[in-house]
Scaffold this motif. Structure first.
Motif, PDB file in Angstrom:
ATOM      1  N   LEU A   1       0.571  -1.141   0.077  1.00  0.00           N
ATOM      2  CA  LEU A   1       0.257   0.013   0.063  1.00  0.00           C
ATOM      3  C   LEU A   1       1.010   1.140  -0.117  1.00  0.00           C
ATOM      4  O   LEU A   1       1.967   1.249   0.634  1.00  0.00           O
ATOM      5  CB  LEU A   1      -0.659  -0.259   1.398  1.00  0.00           C
ATOM      6  CG  LEU A   1      -2.123  -1.081   1.111  1.00  0.00           C
ATOM      7  CD1 LEU A   1      -3.087  -0.798   2.313  1.00  0.00           C
ATOM      8  CD2 LEU A   1      -3.115  -0.836   0.098  1.00  0.00           C
ATOM      9  N   LYS A   2       0.345   2.303  -0.726  1.00  0.00           N
ATOM     10  CA  LYS A   2       1.156   3.609  -0.763  1.00  0.00           C
ATOM     11  C   LYS A   2       1.522   4.505   0.117  1.00  0.00           C
ATOM     12  O   LYS A   2       2.153   4.391   0.693  1.00  0.00           O
ATOM     13  CB  LYS A   2       0.311   4.649  -1.592  1.00  0.00           C
ATOM     14  CG  LYS A   2       0.543   4.505  -2.791  1.00  0.00           C
ATOM     15  CD  LYS A   2       0.290   5.693  -3.715  1.00  0.00           C
ATOM     16  CE  LYS A   2       0.859   5.548  -5.306  1.00  0.00           C
ATOM     17  NZ  LYS A   2       0.536   7.018  -5.548  1.00  0.00           N
ATOM     18  N   ASP A   3       1.004   4.077   1.479  1.00  0.00           N
ATOM     19  CA  ASP A   3       1.238   4.372   2.927  1.00  0.00           C
ATOM     20  C   ASP A   3       2.553   3.993   3.577  1.00  0.00           C
ATOM     21  O   ASP A   3       3.513   4.340   4.299  1.00  0.00           O
ATOM     22  CB  ASP A   3       0.917   4.702   4.253  1.00  0.00           C
ATOM     23  CG  ASP A   3      -0.776   3.647   3.409  1.00  0.00           C
ATOM     24  OD1 ASP A   3      -1.456   3.280   2.337  1.00  0.00           O
ATOM     25  OD2 ASP A   3      -1.742   3.032   4.666  1.00  0.00           O
ATOM     26  N   ARG A   4       3.489   2.802   2.378  1.00  0.00           N
ATOM     27  CA  ARG A   4       4.951   1.954   3.314  1.00  0.00           C
ATOM     28  C   ARG A   4       5.291   3.179   2.420  1.00  0.00           C
ATOM     29  O   ARG A   4       6.757   3.270   3.624  1.00  0.00           O
ATOM     30  CB  ARG A   4       4.584   1.326   2.566  1.00  0.00           C
ATOM     31  CG  ARG A   4       3.918   0.420   3.018  1.00  0.00           C
ATOM     32  CD  ARG A   4       3.871  -0.158   3.697  1.00  0.00           C
ATOM     33  NE  ARG A   4       2.715  -0.728   4.746  1.00  0.00           N
ATOM     34  CZ  ARG A   4       2.628  -1.136   6.420  1.00  0.00           C
ATOM     35  NH1 ARG A   4       2.725  -0.511   6.783  1.00  0.00           N
ATOM     36  NH2 ARG A   4       0.950  -1.341   5.901  1.00  0.00           N
TER      37      ARG A   4
ATOM     38  N   GLY B   1       5.720   5.807   3.616  1.00  0.00           N
ATOM     39  CA  GLY B   1       5.997   6.119   5.096  1.00  0.00           C
ATOM     40  C   GLY B   1       6.928   5.410   6.636  1.00  0.00           C
ATOM     41  O   GLY B   1       6.915   5.898   7.196  1.00  0.00           O
ATOM     42  N   ASP B   2       7.228   4.136   6.046  1.00  0.00           N
ATOM     43  CA  ASP B   2       8.516   4.054   6.318  1.00  0.00           C
ATOM     44  C   ASP B   2       8.956   3.120   5.676  1.00  0.00           C
ATOM     45  O   ASP B   2       9.701   1.730   4.680  1.00  0.00           O
ATOM     46  CB  ASP B   2       7.229   2.396   7.147  1.00  0.00           C
ATOM     47  CG  ASP B   2       7.871   1.068   8.465  1.00  0.00           C
ATOM     48  OD1 ASP B   2       8.860   1.120   7.945  1.00  0.00           O
ATOM     49  OD2 ASP B   2       7.086   0.820   8.700  1.00  0.00           O
TER      50      ASP B   2
ATOM     51  N   LYS C   1      -1.951  -5.165   5.484  1.00  0.00           N
ATOM     52  CA  LYS C   1      -3.145  -4.616   5.021  1.00  0.00           C
ATOM     53  C   LYS C   1      -4.063  -5.562   4.368  1.00  0.00           C
ATOM     54  O   LYS C   1      -4.784  -6.211   4.606  1.00  0.00           O
ATOM     55  CB  LYS C   1      -3.656  -3.406   4.596  1.00  0.00           C
ATOM     56  CG  LYS C   1      -3.058  -2.341   6.277  1.00  0.00           C
ATOM     57  CD  LYS C   1      -3.477  -0.655   5.951  1.00  0.00           C
ATOM     58  CE  LYS C   1      -3.163  -0.789   7.291  1.00  0.00           C
ATOM     59  NZ  LYS C   1      -3.511   1.273   6.519  1.00  0.00           N
TER      60      LYS C   1
ATOM     61  N   ARG D   1       3.313  11.059  11.424  1.00  0.00           N
ATOM     62  CA  ARG D   1       3.377  10.399  10.360  1.00  0.00           C
ATOM     63  C   ARG D   1       2.126   9.263  10.337  1.00  0.00           C
ATOM     64  O   ARG D   1       0.895   9.077   9.391  1.00  0.00           O
ATOM     65  CB  ARG D   1       4.827   8.976   9.806  1.00  0.00           C
ATOM     66  CG  ARG D   1       4.333   8.250   8.502  1.00  0.00           C
ATOM     67  CD  ARG D   1       5.569   7.022   9.017  1.00  0.00           C
ATOM     68  NE  ARG D   1       5.676   6.055  10.127  1.00  0.00           N
ATOM     69  CZ  ARG D   1       7.041   5.617  10.720  1.00  0.00           C
ATOM     70  NH1 ARG D   1       8.042   6.112   9.597  1.00  0.00           N
ATOM     71  NH2 ARG D   1       6.598   4.921  11.362  1.00  0.00           N
TER      72      ARG D   1
ATOM     73  N   ARG E   1      -1.543   8.733   7.637  1.00  0.00           N
ATOM     74  CA  ARG E   1      -1.157   7.327   7.451  1.00  0.00           C
ATOM     75  C   ARG E   1      -3.041   7.484   7.898  1.00  0.00           C
ATOM     76  O   ARG E   1      -3.558   6.764   7.090  1.00  0.00           O
ATOM     77  CB  ARG E   1      -0.674   6.349   8.274  1.00  0.00           C
ATOM     78  CG  ARG E   1      -0.675   5.255   7.554  1.00  0.00           C
ATOM     79  CD  ARG E   1       0.537   4.292   8.246  1.00  0.00           C
ATOM     80  NE  ARG E   1       1.637   4.449   6.942  1.00  0.00           N
ATOM     81  CZ  ARG E   1       2.958   3.545   7.911  1.00  0.00           C
ATOM     82  NH1 ARG E   1       2.630   3.571   8.649  1.00  0.00           N
ATOM     83  NH2 ARG E   1       3.855   3.340   6.822  1.00  0.00           N
TER      84      ARG E   1
ATOM     85  N   LEU F   1      -4.892   8.894   5.095  1.00  0.00           N
ATOM     86  CA  LEU F   1      -5.167   8.623   3.818  1.00  0.00           C
ATOM     87  C   LEU F   1      -6.095   7.297   4.003  1.00  0.00           C
ATOM     88  O   LEU F   1      -6.880   6.645   3.025  1.00  0.00           O
ATOM     89  CB  LEU F   1      -3.654   7.982   4.096  1.00  0.00           C
ATOM     90  CG  LEU F   1      -3.598   7.357   2.369  1.00  0.00           C
ATOM     91  CD1 LEU F   1      -3.958   8.334   0.981  1.00  0.00           C
ATOM     92  CD2 LEU F   1      -2.708   6.745   2.220  1.00  0.00           C
TER      93      LEU F   1
ATOM     94  N   ARG G   1      -9.353   6.998   1.723  1.00  0.00           N
ATOM     95  CA  ARG G   1      -9.455   5.979   1.213  1.00  0.00           C
ATOM     96  C   ARG G   1     -10.452   4.975   1.121  1.00  0.00           C
ATOM     97  O   ARG G   1     -11.698   4.986   0.128  1.00  0.00           O
ATOM     98  CB  ARG G   1      -8.118   4.416   1.218  1.00  0.00           C
ATOM     99  CG  ARG G   1      -8.109   3.751   0.696  1.00  0.00           C
ATOM    100  CD  ARG G   1      -7.186   2.683   1.214  1.00  0.00           C
ATOM    101  NE  ARG G   1      -6.261   3.276   0.906  1.00  0.00           N
ATOM    102  CZ  ARG G   1      -4.333   2.739   1.327  1.00  0.00           C
ATOM    103  NH1 ARG G   1      -4.678   1.969   2.773  1.00  0.00           N
ATOM    104  NH2 ARG G   1      -3.892   3.671   1.184  1.00  0.00           N
TER     105      ARG G   1
END
Lengths: 226, 569
Positions: free
Chosen positions: A114-117, A119-120, A141, B423, B427, B430, B434
């Motif tokens: 997922l795109k939020d990765r 951030g990690d 997820k 962060r 998230r 987001l 979504r």
């Protein structure tokens, strides 16, 4: 330290593309050789720079690609033309549909995050390293989504329901593409208890156990696809 | 029917022409021929336009008897009173009966004015029959000059019966004439002139025969000729005038537009009006449909104005509305109303009411669809407002908080431990976004179809949910609006089950057979009043697609929402 991995980043959104590039370069472990905005440019860049890994957005309008699947189709095109190149697909969607679409021809060398990765960084670099070595990675997820979907899918009680909470956790880790030692490290378990759990899971789900991680992921995914 | 009417008209016309030509070529013959042709033409016109009205057929029968009678008397004169000639001449008896008794009696629509007239009709009918039968047996020729020559006692009896019967018919004609006068006095303003013309025609016919009889005895053949023509022409002439000037049977004769040719500008029938309307209504927007219907009602009923209105909503008026409505008709179960003003000519008749009633059906349908379209637009507006509120209260506020947090981190020297929570906050934003985007239109619905999208939706629910789908439905795709309507119905039903019903288990079924795509959501929650949900807008959406929605809920036992849409593929 080993040679930095050579990478191509593809995203139609300029800020995301540049952000990802800078983030990855900051780590010092990768070198971004090209940053492109669509699937055609991506294939072109792979041909010209022969990178080790590609990180691509799932949806990049333009070209003669299937609308909404441009990133996935480009990933398949890259892997079939250059089998040594690993591909990480970054997606806005946690729906099972897209993950299955990516893994329908095998899991080797593919990651679906997922795109939020972004951030990690550690997680992202881990996936990049894994696909560069021919492994596969699925976002936790998304694995959650795959498992829920399998449970939702009717037809009289899913065998998933018969797994204990611990076994479900191990299954999730397997689906993510982790090897037994990696699962042990992540869950703070000894290798032998991980192996025990894996055996129980496979017999409960009626799957054939295999030592090869990639084949194991494929089997788990095939089971989850139902 | 039309072909039959035409055949009858041609038969009577042709026999009339042949009969009169055989009798000579004088001016009087031509005149007789022209006058005689009036009846078949009138009969033909009326049956053509209004075949359901017996009067036109009565006129055609009269015309036929006149034509055959004329031919018969000519044959009898030339070839002697043989069977054919006499037989045909007997048709004259029928002609007299019809023109004296039945045309005036059954005026204007071919029905008896009341049951009291039945004896008159019977007596006249029997007398006409006797007159006709006796005529075939008699050698008496009223047109032959000199004293009658009898060939035997049978002939004598036949002639006596014939004459007697004719006198009975004649008497009945006078009775019917008086009846007409009574009906004229009682008639409404629109019908009065029609009756007046009929009285004149009928009286002239009766007087004409008296003249013929009187001068025949006195051997004044010229006057006899005029009298005969009066008998033949008076009643049909009166009907013709009533038709042309007073819109008898709603048929009108006139010149239309700039065209010089005479055309028959007749009032269209209900089915004609409706079939003329349909192309206009086919692709029209609901508003245009209603305006078009108002115009059609105004033209069809010939009223000053006509108005179609939605209860508490817009009005569509054809013509300029003046004064109170003459007649109102509630349509579509009170969703709207159809109102018309005064007629351009005359008063509202029963026929007008019938027409208005017939119009109420398409007007009702158009109002229903306009109301549905209105509700769909309203629902869309409400949905937009809900989304705006959602974005404003949710994602926007989260982003503001994020900016504030980032600014705090910058101002305080960017302590590294401040960043991970920010962060996480981003998230979360987001994730929410979504979820919101999936609520507006899930990409998985467009990409993977109904079953995939429903499974995806259910996979995110906090309650054990099962999706049962026909196996071949998994790969099937349908039109976007069909998949969308069913998906959002399922989605709304799921939301209801979670929010209001506190369900512990949910089952979703998707199936496709007999051309219907069905989705049902069943929960084991506490049940609720079906009316009190947001499913109304979805019901409208489904019915706009020709489908439907059913909600059955029992307090304490759970709820089943099922939706269907016609779908092939």
């Amino acid at each position: 330290m080993a040679e930095p991995l050579r990478m191509v980043v593809a995203d139609d959104h300029y800020l995301v593309r540049e952000g990802t590039r800078r983030l990855l370069e900051t780590s010092g472990r990768v070198e971004v050789v090209a940053a492109v905005g669509n699937a055609d440019e991506l294939l072109d860049a792979v041909r010209r720079f022969s990178p080790d890994v590609v990180v691509t957005d799932i949806r990049m309008p333009g070209g003669g690609w299937r609308a909404g699947f441009e990133g996935i189709d480009a990933a398949h095109a890259v892997r079939s033309a250059f089998p040594g190149v690993g591909v990480v697909v970054l997606s806005q969607f946690g729906d099972a549909l897209y993950a299955f679409e990516l893994f329908k021809k095998g899991t080797e060398g593919f990651a679906y995050l997922l795109k939020d990765r972004v951030g990690d960084l550690d997680e992202l670099l881990g996936a990049i390293t894994a696909v560069a070595e021919g492994g596969s990675v699925i976002d936790p997820k998304v694995v959650e989504g795959l498992m829920s979907r399998r449970e939702v899918r009717g037809g009289g009680g899913s065998p998933l329901g018969s797994l204990t909470e611990r076994e479900r956790e191990v299954l999730r880790e397997m689906a993510r593409g982790r090897s037994n030692p990696a699962i042990g490290r992540a869950m703070h378990l000894s290798l032998s208890s991980v192996e025990k759990h894996v055996n129980v899971i496979f017999s409960k789900l009626g799957l054939e156990n295999t030592g090869d991680v990639n084949r194991r992921v494929a089997a788990v995914l095939a089971y989850l696809e139902g | 029917m039309r072909a039959f009417a035409s055949a009858l008209a041609v038969l009577s016309g042709v026999s009339l022409i042949i009969g009169s030509m055989m009798d000579g070529n004088g001016v009087d013959q031509w005149l007789f021929m022209l006058i005689g042709l009036l009846t078949p033409v009138l009969g033909w016109l009326i049956t053509l336009r209004r075949p359901e009205i017996p009067y036109g057929w009565l006129l055609l029968a009269t015309a036929c008897s006149l034509g055959v009678g004329t031919l018969g008397s000519a044959l009898a004169r030339h070839a002697g009173a043989d069977f054919l000639g006499n037989g045909f001449t007997a048709a004259f008896a029928v002609f007299y009966g019809l023109v004296w008794v039945f045309l005036p009696l059954l005026f204007p629509d071919g029905r008896l004015p009341s049951r009291r007239w039945r004896p008159v009709a019977w007596i006249a009918g029997v007398a006409i029959a006797l007159h006709a039968v006796a005529t075939t047996q008699s050698s008496l020729d009223p047109f032959k000059q000199g004293p009658p020559v009898m060939t035997g006692p049978a002939d004598l009896v036949a002639s006596m019966v014939s004459g007697l019967a004719q006198m009975v018919v004649y008497t009945m004609a006078i009775v019917v004439l008086f009846g007409l006068v009574v009906r004229w006095r009682r008639a409404g303003a629109q019908e009065r002139p029609q009756y007046l013309w009929m009285i004149c025609g009928s009286a002239l016919g009766v007087i004409g025969f008296a003249v013929v009889l009187f001068y025949l005895l006195a051997d004044h053949l010229a006057i006899v000729g005029i009298g005969t023509m009066t008998v033949v022409a008076a009643v049909p002439g009166a009907i013709g005038v009533a038709l042309v000037r007073h819109r008898l049977l709603d048929i009108r004769l006139g010149i239309r537009g700039s065209r010089l040719s005479l055309v028959f500008d007749m009032r269209p029938t209900v089915s004609e009006l409706l079939s003329e309307l349909s192309p206009e209504l086919q692709d029209a927007e609901p508003g245009e449909q209603l305006a078009g219907l108002a115009r059609a009602v105004r033209e069809g009923l010939d009223v000053r104005w006509a108005e179609v209105s939605l209860t508490g909503g817009p009005r569509f008026t054809a013509g300029e509305r003046q004064g109170e409505a003459t007649v109102r008709e509630r349509v579509a179960g009170g969703l709207g109303e159809l109102a018309v003003g005064e007629k351009n000519q005359g008063r509202f008749t029963a026929e007008d009411r019938r027409l208005l009633h017939a119009f109420a059906v398409p007007v009702g349908l158009a109002i229903r669809s306009a109301a549905l379209a209105g509700r769909l637009v309203n629902a869309q507006e409400a949905e937009r407002r809900r989304l705006e509120r959602n974005i404003h209260d949710g994602v926007q506020q989260q982003l503001v908080a994020l900016i504030a947090g980032l600014e705090l981190a910058r101002a305080s020297g960017g302590a590294p431990e401040m960043l991970p929570p920010l962060r996480e906050q981003a998230r979360q934003t987001l994730d929410d976004l979504r979820e919101l985007a999936a609520g507006i239109h899930p990409s998985v619905l467009a990409q993977g179809g109904l079953v995939e999208a429903v499974e995806s939706r259910c996979a995110r629910l906090p309650v054990p949910t099962t999706v049962l789908a026909d196996p071949d439905l998994r790969a099937a795709r349908f039109a976007d609006e069909i998949e969308g309507a069913l998906y959002f119905t399922v989605s709304e039903a799921l939301a209801n089950a979670l929010k209001h019903a506190a369900a512990g288990k949910i089952e979703v079924r998707l199936s496709h057979h007999d051309g219907r795509l069905r989705a049902s959501v069943r929960d084991d929650g506490r049940g609720f009043e079906p009316s009190a949900t947001a499913l109304g807008a979805l019901a409208d959406r489904l019915s706009a697609l020709g489908g439907g929605l059913e909600v059955s809920s029992t307090i304490g036992e759970g709820t089943t929402v099922s939706a269907w849409v016609p779908a092939h593929g």
